[in-house]
Design a protein around this motif. Structure first.
Motif, mmCIF file in Angstrom:
data_model
loop_
_atom_site.group_PDB
_atom_site.id
_atom_site.type_symbol
_atom_site.label_atom_id
_atom_site.label_comp_id
_atom_site.label_asym_id
_atom_site.label_seq_id
_atom_site.Cartn_x
_atom_site.Cartn_y
_atom_site.Cartn_z
ATOM 1 N N ALA A 1 0.807 -1.218 0.000
ATOM 2 C CA ALA A 1 0.000 0.000 0.000
ATOM 3 C C ALA A 1 0.843 1.273 0.000
ATOM 4 C CB ALA A 1 -0.921 0.004 1.220
ATOM 5 N N GLN A 2 2.171 1.153 -0.049
ATOM 6 C CA GLN A 2 3.027 2.325 0.091
ATOM 7 C C GLN A 2 2.754 3.346 -1.012
ATOM 8 O OE1 GLN A 2 7.305 1.542 -1.214
ATOM 9 N NE2 GLN A 2 6.585 -0.550 -0.892
ATOM 10 N N PRO A 3 2.856 4.642 -0.676
ATOM 11 C CA PRO A 3 2.511 5.686 -1.635
ATOM 12 C C PRO A 3 3.636 5.978 -2.625
ATOM 13 C CG PRO A 3 3.207 6.673 0.412
ATOM 14 C CD PRO A 3 3.238 5.182 0.627
ATOM 15 N N ASP A 4 3.283 6.607 -3.717
ATOM 16 C CA ASP A 4 4.244 7.074 -4.707
ATOM 17 C C ASP A 4 3.568 8.197 -5.482
ATOM 18 O OD1 ASP A 4 6.587 7.281 -6.076
ATOM 19 O OD2 ASP A 4 6.532 5.283 -6.948
ATOM 20 N N MET A 5 4.334 8.959 -6.222
ATOM 21 C CA MET A 5 3.764 10.011 -7.049
ATOM 22 C C MET A 5 4.139 9.734 -8.500
ATOM 23 S SD MET A 5 3.973 14.170 -6.740
ATOM 24 C CE MET A 5 5.681 14.356 -7.267
ATOM 25 N N ASN B 1 -2.634 4.254 -15.401
ATOM 26 C CA ASN B 1 -1.744 5.093 -14.602
ATOM 27 C C ASN B 1 -0.898 4.216 -13.691
ATOM 28 O OD1 ASN B 1 -1.274 8.082 -14.118
ATOM 29 N ND2 ASN B 1 -1.427 7.346 -12.014
ATOM 30 N N LYS B 2 0.413 4.450 -13.708
ATOM 31 C CA LYS B 2 1.289 3.702 -12.799
ATOM 32 C C LYS B 2 1.182 4.344 -11.430
ATOM 33 C CE LYS B 2 4.793 1.815 -14.517
ATOM 34 N NZ LYS B 2 4.277 0.440 -14.333
ATOM 35 N N ALA B 3 0.465 3.691 -10.538
ATOM 36 C CA ALA B 3 0.236 4.254 -9.212
ATOM 37 C C ALA B 3 1.482 4.188 -8.329
ATOM 38 C CB ALA B 3 -0.921 3.529 -8.534
ATOM 39 N N ALA B 4 2.314 3.162 -8.510
ATOM 40 C CA ALA B 4 3.516 3.023 -7.690
ATOM 41 C C ALA B 4 4.518 2.143 -8.406
ATOM 42 C CB ALA B 4 3.189 2.430 -6.321
ATOM 43 N N SER B 5 5.787 2.425 -8.162
ATOM 44 C CA SER B 5 6.875 1.582 -8.646
ATOM 45 C C SER B 5 7.650 1.066 -7.439
ATOM 46 C CB SER B 5 7.803 2.369 -9.577
ATOM 47 O OG SER B 5 8.954 1.615 -9.908
ATOM 48 N N PHE B 6 7.837 -0.240 -7.358
ATOM 49 C CA PHE B 6 8.544 -0.838 -6.226
ATOM 50 C C PHE B 6 10.050 -0.926 -6.451
ATOM 51 C CE2 PHE B 6 4.335 -3.130 -5.745
ATOM 52 C CZ PHE B 6 3.940 -2.390 -4.650
ATOM 53 N N PHE C 1 11.806 0.372 7.708
ATOM 54 C CA PHE C 1 10.799 1.350 8.102
ATOM 55 C C PHE C 1 11.117 2.672 7.407
ATOM 56 C CE2 PHE C 1 9.546 -0.677 12.404
ATOM 57 C CZ PHE C 1 8.439 -1.272 11.812
ATOM 58 N N ASP C 2 10.113 3.246 6.741
ATOM 59 C CA ASP C 2 10.314 4.491 6.007
ATOM 60 C C ASP C 2 10.087 5.697 6.908
ATOM 61 O OD1 ASP C 2 10.830 3.060 3.737
ATOM 62 O OD2 ASP C 2 8.861 3.383 2.821
ATOM 63 N N ASN C 3 10.878 6.753 6.646
ATOM 64 C CA ASN C 3 10.683 8.040 7.303
ATOM 65 C C ASN C 3 9.893 8.958 6.371
ATOM 66 O OD1 ASN C 3 12.263 7.308 9.645
ATOM 67 N ND2 ASN C 3 14.084 7.522 8.377
ATOM 68 N N ASN C 4 10.023 10.272 6.545
ATOM 69 C CA ASN C 4 9.328 11.222 5.688
ATOM 70 C C ASN C 4 9.850 11.138 4.250
ATOM 71 O OD1 ASN C 4 8.066 12.137 8.024
ATOM 72 N ND2 ASN C 4 9.522 13.794 8.335
ATOM 73 N N THR C 5 8.976 11.463 3.308
ATOM 74 C CA THR C 5 9.343 11.498 1.897
ATOM 75 C C THR C 5 9.159 12.916 1.370
ATOM 76 O OG1 THR C 5 8.528 9.237 1.628
ATOM 77 C CG2 THR C 5 8.939 10.489 -0.373
ATOM 78 N N ASN C 6 10.140 13.402 0.591
ATOM 79 C CA ASN C 6 10.081 14.738 0.022
ATOM 80 C C ASN C 6 10.257 14.676 -1.492
ATOM 81 O OD1 ASN C 6 10.282 16.890 2.436
ATOM 82 N ND2 ASN C 6 11.529 15.101 2.950
ATOM 83 N N TYR C 7 9.445 15.451 -2.214
ATOM 84 C CA TYR C 7 9.572 15.604 -3.659
ATOM 85 C C TYR C 7 9.784 17.089 -3.985
ATOM 86 C CZ TYR C 7 7.123 11.052 -3.994
ATOM 87 O OH TYR C 7 6.721 9.742 -3.878
ATOM 88 N N VAL D 1 11.686 15.520 -11.521
ATOM 89 C CA VAL D 1 11.221 15.246 -10.160
ATOM 90 C C VAL D 1 12.365 14.641 -9.360
ATOM 91 C CG1 VAL D 1 9.616 13.924 -8.736
ATOM 92 C CG2 VAL D 1 8.846 14.891 -10.914
ATOM 93 N N TYR D 2 12.665 15.268 -8.223
ATOM 94 C CA TYR D 2 13.660 14.730 -7.302
ATOM 95 C C TYR D 2 12.943 14.217 -6.064
ATOM 96 C CZ TYR D 2 17.352 14.514 -3.795
ATOM 97 O OH TYR D 2 18.194 14.081 -2.797
ATOM 98 N N LYS D 3 13.175 12.967 -5.725
ATOM 99 C CA LYS D 3 12.553 12.337 -4.566
ATOM 100 C C LYS D 3 13.627 11.907 -3.580
ATOM 101 C CE LYS D 3 9.992 8.120 -3.294
ATOM 102 N NZ LYS D 3 9.354 6.877 -3.828
ATOM 103 N N HIS D 4 13.415 12.236 -2.315
ATOM 104 C CA HIS D 4 14.329 11.782 -1.262
ATOM 105 C C HIS D 4 13.526 11.053 -0.186
ATOM 106 C CE1 HIS D 4 17.633 11.581 1.585
ATOM 107 N NE2 HIS D 4 16.809 12.057 2.515
ATOM 108 N N LEU D 5 13.961 9.843 0.099
ATOM 109 C CA LEU D 5 13.334 9.009 1.127
ATOM 110 C C LEU D 5 14.427 8.370 1.967
ATOM 111 C CD1 LEU D 5 11.014 7.338 2.451
ATOM 112 C CD2 LEU D 5 11.306 5.688 0.578
ATOM 113 N N SER D 6 14.317 8.482 3.282
ATOM 114 C CA SER D 6 15.240 7.780 4.177
ATOM 115 C C SER D 6 14.484 6.666 4.890
ATOM 116 C CB SER D 6 15.855 8.746 5.194
ATOM 117 O OG SER D 6 14.850 9.299 6.028
#
Length: 560
Positions: A29-33, A126-131, A493-499, A518-523
């Motif tokens: 269920a993890q989100p993506d843009m 629409n590609k809702a998410a890429s793993f 475990f994921d932290n905050n995500t920024n785009y 688009v630049y995405k950063h996830l820790s």
């Protein structure tokens, strides 16, 4: 599923098959843009704007904004860099993927009515998410061994030597004697000489390779692949050019796979000395896990956009959960090497279930989503838009598949899998669904976007999106026992995500071309296995992960 409090760690292992875990729930269920270049260049802040193919899967009221037909597609070059920091040791991995983000069309039926000017129909992929994610790391020094975790699993389950030993035609992975099936990880650990039973064979105390004087290092490598693809069928309209409405039926295709490696190189390890006790030895071993899940689901979306004045748009959208039916396969293997003087150790590899993958089926429900949006339009030159999205990840849940022939006994101490049909005394997913509420929380997503039309044909855009961490602080801070499934005790475990986003748009007559960056950063935090909150000094090896993702998106289409 049985609750296990281990020596130095805790885990949950299905007694015979891959029982699902809360970690699996968020994975699906993890989100993506993802979406069109215009949508992504404005940070995805389109909930109050509409008129874009991606809005059919965001706020379906956006289809009501259309006043003409449209056909379009979007391509995406996805460049990923992941870095792990394991106790000061940094490793970086890179990969590049080419994706089809979006393709679809909208048809407008003009009704020649001032009250109801038009009715629109749309279909999009629409590609809702890429793993797609790949990362690796190395620990120059560790303070415990995963083999001790495996021993703890066996001790907590009360596993006997007979439960894991393949003798006289007995298959411990698929016992047909009506007895208790041992966790596959316990069987694999015994077959690989990672754990040793001490004492009587019916009441052994299992011990791992790590003990006083043991030292060593470890490493891990994980690769995830797959996607969530959404096929949207939408209908919407326009009421007096003030209220725009839409509804959407989504058909979802899920495909996910993971390969995970954990490796240790130990000195002074404690190894079985041919049933004579323990002897000191070097030990090099690794655990390889393969897991794949695929399924289909559906969801519904409702939305409205209100334009009280020309300069203001207000949007609301409601997403039901996606109801999935999922099939999975899984397998694991080890490779090992000990001192040459341990002549009783045969071979150098072991496989779960003789190399034959296991399989399982179940149903899964993703979170509910609510969205509120606002946008300001200044003349015909400037747009400023913002979205807020609320997602209840703590409300995800598993349930038995309609064709599930597996039945569990609802016993708080011994809820073992029954290899024969029996009366279902309880919900086999109750504890896992409780874990979901314990580990995960509601997330808050903020999206902001702007567009400035430099000329009637040329536009510039920028945006930002923030997604809060889905993980509760107690779980993230190692104050919660984390229950995983099957033979892979590791998790992230994921932290905050920024785009951060920007882009350009060009219109000429009926045609348009949009470009976005688009630049995405996830820790995230990687854990080799769960910590024991009661013994904080015995934390499992863990590493900080940093995912930096750059995407170049190109959209093209025609309006007529």
């Amino acid at each position: 599923m049985k609750r296990l409090l281990l020596t130095g760690c805790a885990a949950a292992i299905a007694s015979a098959t891959f029982a699902q875990s809360a970690i699996d729930a968020f994975r699906f269920a993890q989100p993506d843009m993802k979406g069109t270049a215009r949508f992504m260049s404005m940070g995805g802040a389109f909930g109050a704007l509409g008129g874009d193919l991606t809005t059919l899967s965001q706020n379906p009221a956006g289809i009501g904004v259309y006043r003409s037909h449209e056909l379009g597609f979007t391509l995406n070059l996805d460049c990923q860099q992941s870095t792990s920091n394991a106790a000061g040791s940094k490793l970086t991995d890179n990969q590049t993927k080419f994706l089809l983000n979006n393709i679809g069309g909208v048809a407008t039926l003009k009704l020649n009515s001032s009250a109801v000017p038009n009715l629109n129909l749309g279909f999009t992929f629409n590609k809702a998410a890429s793993f797609n994610r790949r990362y690796k790391g190395a620990f120059g020094s560790i303070g415990n061994s995963m083999s001790n975790y495996i021993a703890g699993v066996s001790n907590s389950e009360g596993i006997t030597l007979g439960d894991v030993q393949s003798v006289n035609g007995f298959n411990p992975y698929n016992p047909q004697d009506g007895g208790i099936a041992a966790p596959w990880l316990s069987i694999l650990g015994f077959d690989s000489y990672l754990v040793t039973p001490l004492g009587h064979e019916d009441t052994p105390r299992w011990t791992g390779l790590w003990g006083n004087g043991t030292a060593g290092n470890a490493g891990f490598a994980v690769e995830e692949k797959g996607h969530v693809d959404e096929y949207n069928i939408s209908i919407g309209g326009n009421i007096a050019n003030v209220v725009y409405w839409g509804m959407d039926f989504g058909i979802i295709d899920l495909d996910y796979s993971q390969t995970a490696l954990w490796a240790e190189d130990l000195t002074g390890a404690y190894v079985d000395d041919n049933n004579r006790g323990l002897t000191r030895s070097s030990a090099k071993w690794n655990l390889n896990n393969y897991y794949a899940a695929s399924g289909n689901g559906f969801n519904y979306k409702l939305g409205v956009i209100i334009k009280p004045i020309q300069e203001l748009r207000i949007g609301f959208a409601f997403h039901t959960p996606t109801w999935y039916s999922i099939d999975e396969t899984y397998s694991a293997s080890t490779r090992y090497s000990y001192d040459k003087n341990l002549e009783h150790i045969r071979g150098n590899a072991a496989y779960t279930n003789g190399g034959v993958p296991g399989s399982y089926s179940y149903d899964f429900k993703t979170p509910w989503k609510l969205m509120a949006s606002i946008a300001g339009v200044i003349g015909s030159k400037f747009i400023l838009s913002a979205d807020y999205e609320w997602t209840a990840y703590n409300k995800m849940s598993f349930s038995a598949a309609d064709n599930d022939d597996y039945y569990y006994y609802d016993d708080p101490y011994y809820p073992y899998y029954s290899p024969t049909r029996a009366v279902d005394y309880g919900d086999p997913y109750a504890l896992t669904n409780k874990d979901i509420g314990s580990y995960y929380q509601t997330t808050h997503t903020l999206r902001i976007g702007a567009e400035y039309r430099v000329t009637p044909q040329f536009s510039v855009r920028a945006g930002y999106s923030f997604v809060s961490s889905p993980v509760r602080k107690k779980a993230k801070n190692n104050n919660e026992s984390i229950y995983t499934s099957g033979t892979n005790p590791s998790y992230t475990f994921d932290n905050n995500t920024n785009y951060i986003t920007c882009g350009l748009g060009y219109r000429i007559k009926k045609f348009y071309v949009d470009l976005a960056y688009v630049y995405k950063h996830l820790s995230s935090e990687f854990h080799a296995y769960t910590p024991d909150p009661s013994q904080p000094v015995n934390l499992s090896p863990q590493a900080k992960l940093s995912l930096n993702n750059s995407q170049i998106i190109l959209s093209a289409g025609i309006r007529f």
